[in-house]
Design a protein around this motif. Structure first.
Motif, PDB file in Angstrom:
ATOM      1  N   THR A   1     -37.644  -2.272 -30.079  1.00 24.02           N
ATOM      2  CA  THR A   1     -37.338  -2.513 -29.028  1.00 24.02           C
ATOM      3  C   THR A   1     -38.754  -2.972 -28.411  1.00 24.02           C
ATOM      4  N   LEU A   2     -38.968  -4.187 -27.937  1.00 26.84           N
ATOM      5  CA  LEU A   2     -40.421  -4.638 -27.536  1.00 26.84           C
ATOM      6  C   LEU A   2     -40.099  -5.750 -26.456  1.00 26.84           C
ATOM      7  N   ASN A   3     -41.161  -5.987 -25.483  1.00 26.45           N
ATOM      8  CA  ASN A   3     -41.340  -6.881 -24.692  1.00 26.45           C
ATOM      9  C   ASN A   3     -42.342  -8.029 -25.256  1.00 26.45           C
ATOM     10  N   PRO A   4     -42.144  -9.129 -24.648  1.00 20.79           N
ATOM     11  CA  PRO A   4     -43.061 -10.227 -25.407  1.00 20.79           C
ATOM     12  C   PRO A   4     -44.630  -9.778 -25.302  1.00 20.79           C
ATOM     13  N   ARG A   5     -45.179 -10.394 -26.406  1.00 22.95           N
ATOM     14  CA  ARG A   5     -46.392 -10.196 -26.916  1.00 22.95           C
ATOM     15  C   ARG A   5     -46.902  -8.532 -27.162  1.00 22.95           C
ATOM     16  N   GLN A   6     -45.653  -7.584 -27.117  1.00 23.25           N
ATOM     17  CA  GLN A   6     -46.064  -6.417 -27.632  1.00 23.25           C
ATOM     18  C   GLN A   6     -45.923  -6.424 -29.328  1.00 23.25           C
ATOM     19  N   THR A   7     -46.530  -5.420 -29.869  1.00 27.56           N
ATOM     20  CA  THR A   7     -46.451  -5.376 -31.553  1.00 27.56           C
ATOM     21  C   THR A   7     -45.874  -4.044 -31.808  1.00 27.56           C
ATOM     22  N   GLU A   8     -45.510  -3.882 -33.034  1.00 26.80           N
ATOM     23  CA  GLU A   8     -44.987  -2.822 -33.574  1.00 26.80           C
ATOM     24  C   GLU A   8     -45.412  -2.753 -35.157  1.00 26.80           C
ATOM     25  N   GLN A   9     -46.066  -1.545 -35.538  1.00 27.37           N
ATOM     26  CA  GLN A   9     -46.336  -1.536 -36.914  1.00 27.37           C
ATOM     27  C   GLN A   9     -45.331  -0.934 -37.762  1.00 27.37           C
ATOM     28  N   LEU A  10     -44.506  -1.823 -38.655  1.00 27.93           N
ATOM     29  CA  LEU A  10     -43.585  -1.253 -39.631  1.00 27.93           C
ATOM     30  C   LEU A  10     -44.285  -0.581 -40.929  1.00 27.93           C
ATOM     31  N   LYS A  11     -43.491   0.227 -41.275  1.00 32.86           N
ATOM     32  CA  LYS A  11     -44.139   1.167 -42.656  1.00 32.86           C
ATOM     33  C   LYS A  11     -42.867   0.923 -43.754  1.00 32.86           C
ATOM     34  N   ALA A  12     -43.336   0.470 -45.038  1.00 32.44           N
ATOM     35  CA  ALA A  12     -42.395   0.324 -46.162  1.00 32.44           C
ATOM     36  C   ALA A  12     -42.537   1.731 -46.945  1.00 32.44           C
ATOM     37  N   VAL A  13     -41.654   2.320 -47.153  1.00 34.86           N
ATOM     38  CA  VAL A  13     -41.701   3.509 -48.030  1.00 34.86           C
ATOM     39  C   VAL A  13     -40.829   3.332 -49.569  1.00 34.86           C
ATOM     40  N   ALA A  14     -41.627   3.390 -50.669  1.00 33.06           N
ATOM     41  CA  ALA A  14     -40.888   3.226 -51.798  1.00 33.06           C
ATOM     42  C   ALA A  14     -39.987   4.302 -52.413  1.00 33.06           C
ATOM     43  N   VAL A  15     -38.884   4.023 -52.879  1.00 33.40           N
ATOM     44  CA  VAL A  15     -38.100   5.000 -53.574  1.00 33.40           C
ATOM     45  C   VAL A  15     -37.736   4.849 -54.700  1.00 33.40           C
ATOM     46  N   PRO A  16     -38.269   5.607 -55.749  1.00 35.93           N
ATOM     47  CA  PRO A  16     -38.940   6.885 -55.572  1.00 35.93           C
ATOM     48  C   PRO A  16     -40.326   6.399 -55.073  1.00 35.93           C
ATOM     49  N   GLU A  17     -40.813   7.656 -54.631  1.00 31.43           N
ATOM     50  CA  GLU A  17     -42.511   7.288 -54.108  1.00 31.43           C
ATOM     51  C   GLU A  17     -43.271   7.030 -55.046  1.00 31.43           C
ATOM     52  N   ASN A  18     -42.938   7.515 -56.493  1.00 28.95           N
ATOM     53  CA  ASN A  18     -43.921   7.127 -57.445  1.00 28.95           C
ATOM     54  C   ASN A  18     -43.726   5.843 -58.158  1.00 28.95           C
ATOM     55  N   ALA A  19     -42.831   5.042 -57.812  1.00 26.97           N
ATOM     56  CA  ALA A  19     -42.502   3.917 -58.539  1.00 26.97           C
ATOM     57  C   ALA A  19     -43.770   2.843 -58.668  1.00 26.97           C
ATOM     58  N   THR A  20     -43.767   2.238 -59.608  1.00 24.57           N
ATOM     59  CA  THR A  20     -44.881   1.467 -60.183  1.00 24.57           C
ATOM     60  C   THR A  20     -44.736  -0.070 -59.815  1.00 24.57           C
ATOM     61  N   GLU A  21     -45.933  -0.811 -59.648  1.00 26.29           N
ATOM     62  CA  GLU A  21     -45.761  -2.234 -59.546  1.00 26.29           C
ATOM     63  C   GLU A  21     -44.956  -2.681 -58.254  1.00 26.29           C
ATOM     64  N   VAL A  22     -45.265  -1.894 -57.288  1.00 27.90           N
ATOM     65  CA  VAL A  22     -44.628  -2.180 -55.873  1.00 27.90           C
ATOM     66  C   VAL A  22     -45.806  -2.724 -55.026  1.00 27.90           C
ATOM     67  N   SER A  23     -45.307  -4.130 -54.489  1.00 29.01           N
ATOM     68  CA  SER A  23     -46.041  -4.616 -53.519  1.00 29.01           C
ATOM     69  C   SER A  23     -45.222  -5.365 -52.630  1.00 29.01           C
TER      70      SER A  23
END
Length: 154
Positions: free
Chosen positions: A43-65
């Motif tokens: 939830t944000l107000n206009p012009r605010q930012t939020e950094q999202l983080k993607a996590v691969a499952v499983p974490e050792n997955a290869t060729e992830v972009s």
């Protein structure tokens, strides 16, 4: 004699199996099964930012972009490479990450208008005579992108 032959055959088979196992890549490919995104709602107000983080499952997955998309860029944009969400205008959008044919669950981004802190009406003071021309009143909000509407009454 048969026992000696079979013993040598077992040893030879084991050597060949070890050789073949070592002939592949040093690192095995691990398939991406799913993508988790944190936080799951924003939830944000206009012009605010939020950094999202993607996590691969499983974490050792290869060729992830990861690549990122927004369902409504008039409400919230997202950097296609970094996952940085920027609130644009009031409303709701969904953002997700993708890697190959694997897509994350949607993250709901809600953009609220800012709360009105104060407002001024100009001209102030205003004096009008009975036959004077009409005067346009102007409302200035603080902050300028605050929500709310105004009605006039005399």
């Amino acid at each position: 004699m048969y026992n000696s032959f079979f013993s040598k055959l077992k040893v030879a088979s084991a050597v060949i199996a070890l050789f073949l196992a070592g002939c592949g890549d040093d690192e095995e490919s691990v398939a991406l099964q799913s993508i988790n995104v944190l936080p799951s709602t924003v939830t944000l107000n206009p012009r605010q930012t939020e950094q999202l983080k993607a996590v691969a499952v499983p974490e050792n997955a290869t060729e992830v972009s990861f690549s990122w998309t927004s369902s409504n860029e008039a409400v919230a944009t997202v950097s296609p490479t970094t996952g940085l969400v920027t609130a644009v205008a009031e409303g709701t959008a969904t953002v997700n990450a993708r890697s190959g044919n694997v897509k994350s669950k949607d993250v709901t981004v809600t953009v609220n208008l800012r709360v009105l802190e104060s407002f001024t009406v100009t001209p102030n003071p205003l004096s009008l005579g009975l036959l004077d021309n009409p005067v346009q009143l102007v409302v200035t909000k603080t902050p300028a992108d605050a929500g709310g509407s105004f009605t006039y009454d005399s």
